[in-house]
Design a protein around this motif. Structure first.
Motif, PDB file in Angstrom:
ATOM      1  N   GLY A   1      22.648  26.036  89.542  1.00  0.00           N
ATOM      2  CA  GLY A   1      21.324  25.423  89.522  1.00  0.00           C
ATOM      3  C   GLY A   1      20.553  25.438  90.822  1.00  0.00           C
ATOM      4  N   TYR A   2      20.973  26.257  91.797  1.00  0.00           N
ATOM      5  CA  TYR A   2      20.214  26.354  93.042  1.00  0.00           C
ATOM      6  C   TYR A   2      18.925  27.147  92.849  1.00  0.00           C
ATOM      7  N   THR A   3      18.876  27.935  91.799  1.00  0.00           N
ATOM      8  CA  THR A   3      17.666  28.665  91.449  1.00  0.00           C
ATOM      9  C   THR A   3      17.639  28.818  89.939  1.00  0.00           C
ATOM     10  N   VAL A   4      16.450  28.999  89.394  1.00  0.00           N
ATOM     11  CA  VAL A   4      16.307  29.083  87.938  1.00  0.00           C
ATOM     12  C   VAL A   4      15.414  30.265  87.587  1.00  0.00           C
ATOM     13  N   GLY A   5      15.527  30.716  86.334  1.00  0.00           N
ATOM     14  CA  GLY A   5      14.675  31.802  85.869  1.00  0.00           C
ATOM     15  C   GLY A   5      14.780  33.011  86.775  1.00  0.00           C
ATOM     16  N   SER A   6      13.630  33.553  87.163  1.00  0.00           N
ATOM     17  CA  SER A   6      13.606  34.733  88.030  1.00  0.00           C
ATOM     18  C   SER A   6      13.177  34.386  89.450  1.00  0.00           C
ATOM     19  N   SER A   7      13.410  33.135  89.858  1.00  0.00           N
ATOM     20  CA  SER A   7      13.033  32.726  91.208  1.00  0.00           C
ATOM     21  C   SER A   7      14.140  33.044  92.203  1.00  0.00           C
ATOM     22  N   GLY A   8      13.758  33.110  93.473  1.00  0.00           N
ATOM     23  CA  GLY A   8      14.726  33.318  94.536  1.00  0.00           C
ATOM     24  C   GLY A   8      14.988  34.789  94.819  1.00  0.00           C
ATOM     25  N   ASN A   9      15.532  35.060  96.000  1.00  0.00           N
ATOM     26  CA  ASN A   9      15.856  36.430  96.381  1.00  0.00           C
ATOM     27  C   ASN A   9      16.901  36.440  97.490  1.00  0.00           C
ATOM     28  N   ILE A  10      17.596  37.557  97.606  1.00  0.00           N
ATOM     29  CA  ILE A  10      18.667  37.743  98.587  1.00  0.00           C
ATOM     30  C   ILE A  10      18.507  39.131  99.191  1.00  0.00           C
ATOM     31  N   SER A  11      18.740  39.239 100.494  1.00  0.00           N
ATOM     32  CA  SER A  11      18.749  40.556 101.130  1.00  0.00           C
ATOM     33  C   SER A  11      19.905  40.648 102.111  1.00  0.00           C
TER      34      SER A  11
ATOM     35  N   THR B   1      17.098  42.014  96.530  1.00  0.00           N
ATOM     36  CA  THR B   1      17.002  41.854  95.081  1.00  0.00           C
ATOM     37  C   THR B   1      15.616  42.280  94.594  1.00  0.00           C
ATOM     38  N   PRO B   2      15.528  42.801  93.385  1.00  0.00           N
ATOM     39  CA  PRO B   2      14.239  43.270  92.858  1.00  0.00           C
ATOM     40  C   PRO B   2      13.274  42.121  92.590  1.00  0.00           C
ATOM     41  N   THR B   3      11.999  42.439  92.523  1.00  0.00           N
ATOM     42  CA  THR B   3      10.995  41.443  92.218  1.00  0.00           C
ATOM     43  C   THR B   3      11.200  40.903  90.808  1.00  0.00           C
ATOM     44  N   ASP B   4      11.060  39.596  90.663  1.00  0.00           N
ATOM     45  CA  ASP B   4      11.191  38.902  89.377  1.00  0.00           C
ATOM     46  C   ASP B   4      12.559  39.088  88.729  1.00  0.00           C
TER      47      ASP B   4
ATOM     48  N   ARG C   1      11.985  47.847  91.896  1.00  0.00           N
ATOM     49  CA  ARG C   1      10.985  47.503  92.901  1.00  0.00           C
ATOM     50  C   ARG C   1      11.412  46.275  93.699  1.00  0.00           C
ATOM     51  N   ALA C   2      11.333  46.362  95.014  1.00  0.00           N
ATOM     52  CA  ALA C   2      11.798  45.304  95.908  1.00  0.00           C
ATOM     53  C   ALA C   2      11.008  44.011  95.720  1.00  0.00           C
ATOM     54  N   SER C   3      11.661  42.897  96.005  1.00  0.00           N
ATOM     55  CA  SER C   3      11.024  41.584  95.938  1.00  0.00           C
ATOM     56  C   SER C   3       9.718  41.552  96.718  1.00  0.00           C
ATOM     57  N   LYS C   4       8.766  40.778  96.203  1.00  0.00           N
ATOM     58  CA  LYS C   4       7.476  40.641  96.896  1.00  0.00           C
ATOM     59  C   LYS C   4       7.605  39.905  98.217  1.00  0.00           C
ATOM     60  N   THR C   5       8.768  39.330  98.488  1.00  0.00           N
ATOM     61  CA  THR C   5       8.997  38.651  99.772  1.00  0.00           C
ATOM     62  C   THR C   5       9.623  39.593 100.809  1.00  0.00           C
ATOM     63  N   LEU C   6       9.592  40.892 100.561  1.00  0.00           N
ATOM     64  CA  LEU C   6      10.213  41.846 101.483  1.00  0.00           C
ATOM     65  C   LEU C   6       9.708  41.664 102.909  1.00  0.00           C
ATOM     66  N   ALA C   7       8.402  41.454 103.082  1.00  0.00           N
ATOM     67  CA  ALA C   7       7.862  41.295 104.434  1.00  0.00           C
ATOM     68  C   ALA C   7       8.469  40.080 105.135  1.00  0.00           C
TER      69      ALA C   7
ATOM     70  N   GLY D   1       4.917  35.372  98.996  1.00  0.00           N
ATOM     71  CA  GLY D   1       4.710  36.690  99.559  1.00  0.00           C
ATOM     72  C   GLY D   1       3.566  36.788 100.542  1.00  0.00           C
ATOM     73  N   ALA D   2       2.935  35.666 100.909  1.00  0.00           N
ATOM     74  CA  ALA D   2       1.782  35.692 101.814  1.00  0.00           C
ATOM     75  C   ALA D   2       2.185  36.237 103.185  1.00  0.00           C
ATOM     76  N   PRO D   3       1.419  37.200 103.730  1.00  0.00           N
ATOM     77  CA  PRO D   3       1.745  37.757 105.054  1.00  0.00           C
ATOM     78  C   PRO D   3       1.769  36.708 106.155  1.00  0.00           C
ATOM     79  N   ALA D   4       0.894  35.704 106.079  1.00  0.00           N
ATOM     80  CA  ALA D   4       0.854  34.677 107.117  1.00  0.00           C
ATOM     81  C   ALA D   4       2.166  33.905 107.189  1.00  0.00           C
ATOM     82  N   VAL D   5       2.794  33.660 106.048  1.00  0.00           N
ATOM     83  CA  VAL D   5       4.083  32.964 106.029  1.00  0.00           C
ATOM     84  C   VAL D   5       5.151  33.840 106.683  1.00  0.00           C
ATOM     85  N   ALA D   6       5.167  35.115 106.343  1.00  0.00           N
ATOM     86  CA  ALA D   6       6.134  36.035 106.947  1.00  0.00           C
ATOM     87  C   ALA D   6       6.003  36.035 108.467  1.00  0.00           C
TER      88      ALA D   6
END
Length: 220
Positions: free
Chosen positions: A30-40, A50-53, A78-84, A145-150
């Motif tokens: 239960g640390y993540t649900v559905g298609s949320s979260g990512n690992i690299s 991990t792929p997007t979604d 396709r790579a996660s949208k949080t790749l940056a 995935g916002a660039p400012a957050v990255a």
């Protein structure tokens, strides 16, 4: 095929399996649900992510995205949208070999209810939080995935082991996928305790924290 190439392939395959194993463990608990979260994870010539979604509970080692050092995708879905975000962490911290991001319930709740301090989302209430995690700042909300957050996280990557994205959850980096996940779990558990007991407990005092620094090289 050379021995070096065979060794690198075997190491990459083990890394793919570790990402999937850790992803399934986090999802099943239960640390993540559905298609949320990512690992690299870092490779000698780029990264696996991990792929997007993708659902972390149903990852396929062969379908993980492989990305070159310049950000160009080589193989996989396709790579996660949080790749940056992930790339920024690796650029900012040469010792970081893995990044784990989840939408863990208590940490997201904490970001909504109000963190302890912007520079420390939870106080040092347990020794293992001090020893295994350390300072975790809050990153104000922006879209996934916002660039400012990255950029903000990359600037902090060499100073801390993780951050809390407001309304989105923790991002933690470490020397391996498993150790990043362990630190994230310790952070989530501490948030849970703080939400339960914030009016009934207090942080460890300065002497106790200094003792942890001396005995265990705690980063606090």
């Amino acid at each position: 095929m050379s021995h070096i190439t065979d060794s690198q392939t075997a190491d990459e395959n083990r890394l793919r399996e570790e990402i999937c194993r850790v992803g399934a463990s986090l999802f099943n608990r239960g640390y993540t649900v559905g298609s949320s979260g990512n690992i690299s994870a870092r490779l000698p010539d780029g990264w696996l992510i991990t792929p997007t979604d993708a659902c972390l509970g149903w990852l396929d080692p062969a379908r993980l995205a492989k990305v070159a050092g310049d950000g160009r995708q080589i193989s996989g879905d396709r790579a996660s949208k949080t790749l940056a975000l992930h790339r920024g962490i690796y650029a900012g911290n040469a010792a970081a070999c893995a990044v784990v991001h989840t939408h863990s319930t208590h940490l997201v709740a904490l970001s909504l209810a109000g963190v302890w301090k912007p520079e420390d989302v939870v106080p040092p209430i347990t020794p293992y939080y001090v020893m295994k995690v350390g300072h975790v700042p809050l990153i104000p909300y922006d879209r996934p995935g916002a660039p400012a957050v990255a950029e903000q996280v990359a600037a902090l990557a060499g100073q801390v082991r993780g951050v809390l994205l407001e309304r989105l959850g923790p991002v933690v980096w470490h020397e391996s996928v498993s150790s990043a996940a362990f630190a994230l779990e310790e952070l989530e558990e501490t948030a849970k305790l703080w939400l339960m007991l914030r009016d009934k407990t207090s942080p460890l005092n300065a002497a106790a924290i200094d003792d942890l620094r001396q005995a265990f090289q705690a980063r606090w």
